[in-house]
Design an enzyme around this catalytic site. Structure first.
Site, mmCIF file in Angstrom:
data_model
loop_
_atom_site.group_PDB
_atom_site.id
_atom_site.type_symbol
_atom_site.label_atom_id
_atom_site.label_comp_id
_atom_site.label_asym_id
_atom_site.label_seq_id
_atom_site.Cartn_x
_atom_site.Cartn_y
_atom_site.Cartn_z
ATOM 1 N N ASP A 1 -44.880 9.153 -91.376
ATOM 2 C CA ASP A 1 -45.464 8.932 -92.706
ATOM 3 C C ASP A 1 -46.593 9.905 -93.020
ATOM 4 O OD1 ASP A 1 -47.178 7.791 -90.822
ATOM 5 O OD2 ASP A 1 -47.368 5.868 -91.850
ATOM 6 N N ASP B 1 -52.728 12.671 -89.759
ATOM 7 C CA ASP B 1 -54.154 12.464 -89.990
ATOM 8 C C ASP B 1 -54.913 13.337 -88.986
ATOM 9 O OD1 ASP B 1 -56.182 10.841 -91.413
ATOM 10 O OD2 ASP B 1 -56.526 9.907 -89.490
ATOM 11 N N THR B 2 -55.336 12.776 -87.851
ATOM 12 C CA THR B 2 -56.000 13.604 -86.841
ATOM 13 C C THR B 2 -55.005 14.501 -86.099
ATOM 14 O OG1 THR B 2 -55.719 11.912 -85.138
ATOM 15 C CG2 THR B 2 -57.756 11.836 -86.418
ATOM 16 N N LYS C 1 -53.258 15.158 -94.217
ATOM 17 C CA LYS C 1 -54.658 15.226 -94.679
ATOM 18 C C LYS C 1 -55.336 16.363 -93.924
ATOM 19 C CE LYS C 1 -55.351 10.217 -95.293
ATOM 20 N NZ LYS C 1 -56.018 9.023 -94.710
HETATM 21 P P1 XMP Z 1 -53.054 10.495 -86.492
HETATM 22 O O1 XMP Z 1 -52.540 11.813 -87.002
HETATM 23 O O2 XMP Z 1 -54.544 10.350 -86.694
HETATM 24 O O3 XMP Z 1 -52.371 9.393 -87.395
HETATM 25 O O4 XMP Z 1 -52.691 10.221 -85.078
HETATM 26 C C1 XMP Z 1 -52.285 8.096 -86.911
HETATM 27 C C2 XMP Z 1 -51.733 7.139 -87.872
HETATM 28 O O5 XMP Z 1 -52.769 6.741 -88.755
HETATM 29 C C3 XMP Z 1 -52.193 6.144 -89.849
HETATM 30 N N1 XMP Z 1 -52.845 6.640 -91.058
HETATM 31 C C4 XMP Z 1 -52.730 6.064 -92.247
HETATM 32 N N2 XMP Z 1 -52.011 4.994 -92.644
HETATM 33 N N3 XMP Z 1 -52.844 5.261 -94.842
HETATM 34 C C5 XMP Z 1 -52.085 4.597 -93.944
HETATM 35 O O6 XMP Z 1 -51.438 3.626 -94.339
HETATM 36 C C6 XMP Z 1 -53.569 6.351 -94.523
HETATM 37 O O7 XMP Z 1 -54.257 6.920 -95.381
HETATM 38 C C7 XMP Z 1 -53.511 6.774 -93.141
HETATM 39 N N4 XMP Z 1 -54.119 7.771 -92.473
HETATM 40 C C8 XMP Z 1 -53.673 7.672 -91.190
HETATM 41 C C9 XMP Z 1 -50.724 6.465 -89.834
HETATM 42 O O8 XMP Z 1 -49.981 5.346 -89.391
HETATM 43 C C10 XMP Z 1 -50.622 7.571 -88.811
HETATM 44 O O9 XMP Z 1 -49.362 7.576 -88.204
HETATM 45 MG MG MG Z 2 -47.736 6.009 -88.653
#
Ligand code: XMP
Ligand code: MG
Length: 186
Positions: free
Chosen positions: A106, A109-110, A137
């Protein structure tokens, strides 16, 4: 047309039509890239839960035969920030060795989740490994991971809808909306 937004949603970031058009574009590109591969050998792996609607739409727009599977992960979360540690909750049913694997996620993020998935699948020696990610992001990236098929880059706001949630709510909104900061800044 005006959309009635839930109380917690600030504004619509990506409307239904915009998402559908982009998903169709990605599917066209993916269908072209995976043309000629046998159905048994092309595996879409959706990352639960957030990717389930994106995966459903993307899969139905593909013109090449493929199979669908899922994996479930969870990130260990501190109160304030993510530690970066990812835990495997449910593995795929299918064996990915010597298959063409496309991870469907989906949001980036990090980057820790995708990095974990790359390592997990690479160790299993697939024929190829690529990623389709609906949202990214860029302001939040901490580790460098490459995306092969990206839907949209978005600002650093918490988004819900089209599979994405806040505390398991709002997943079925047909658009992607920004949550009001007061809802998640506690
Ligand atoms: P990262 O890249 O940080 O992403 O490992 C981990 C998980 O964080 C969730 N995520 C979000 N879910 N709205 C959401 O509903 C957001 O704005 C958002 N930002 C991060 C997402 O499940 C991703 O896989
Ligand atoms: Mg996810």
């Amino acid at each position: 047309m005006t959309v009635q937004l839930p109380d917690s949603v600030d504004y619509v970031l990506l409307d239904e039509g915009t998402i559908q058009n982009r998903v169709q574009e990605l599917a066209t590109q993916i269908s072209r890239d995976y043309e000629g591969i046998h159905n048994e050998d092309f595996l879409l792996v959706g990352v639960l839960k957030g990717s389930f609607i994106f995966l459903a739409d993307l899969s139905r727009c593909l013109t090449v035969p493929h199979r669908v599977d899922f994996i479930a992960l969870s990130s260990y979360q501190d109160k304030a920030e993510t530690t970066g540690a990812v835990r495997l909750i449910m593995d795929t049913r299918e064996d990915v060795t010597e298959r063409h694997v496309l991870i469907v996620e989906d949001i980036l993020d990090t980057g820790y989740t995708l990095q974990y998935l790359y390592r997990l699948f690479e160790a299993r020696q697939p024929a190829s490994l690529r990623t389709a990610v609906l949202l990214s992001k860029p302001d939040r990236h901490e580790v460098a991971v490459s995306i092969d098929y990206l839907g949209f880059s978005i600002p650093d706001v918490w988004v819900v809808g089209y599979g994405l949630d806040f505390a398991d709510r709002f997943r079925t909104l047909p658009y992607i909306g920004a949550l009001k900061p007061r809802v998640y800044e506690k």
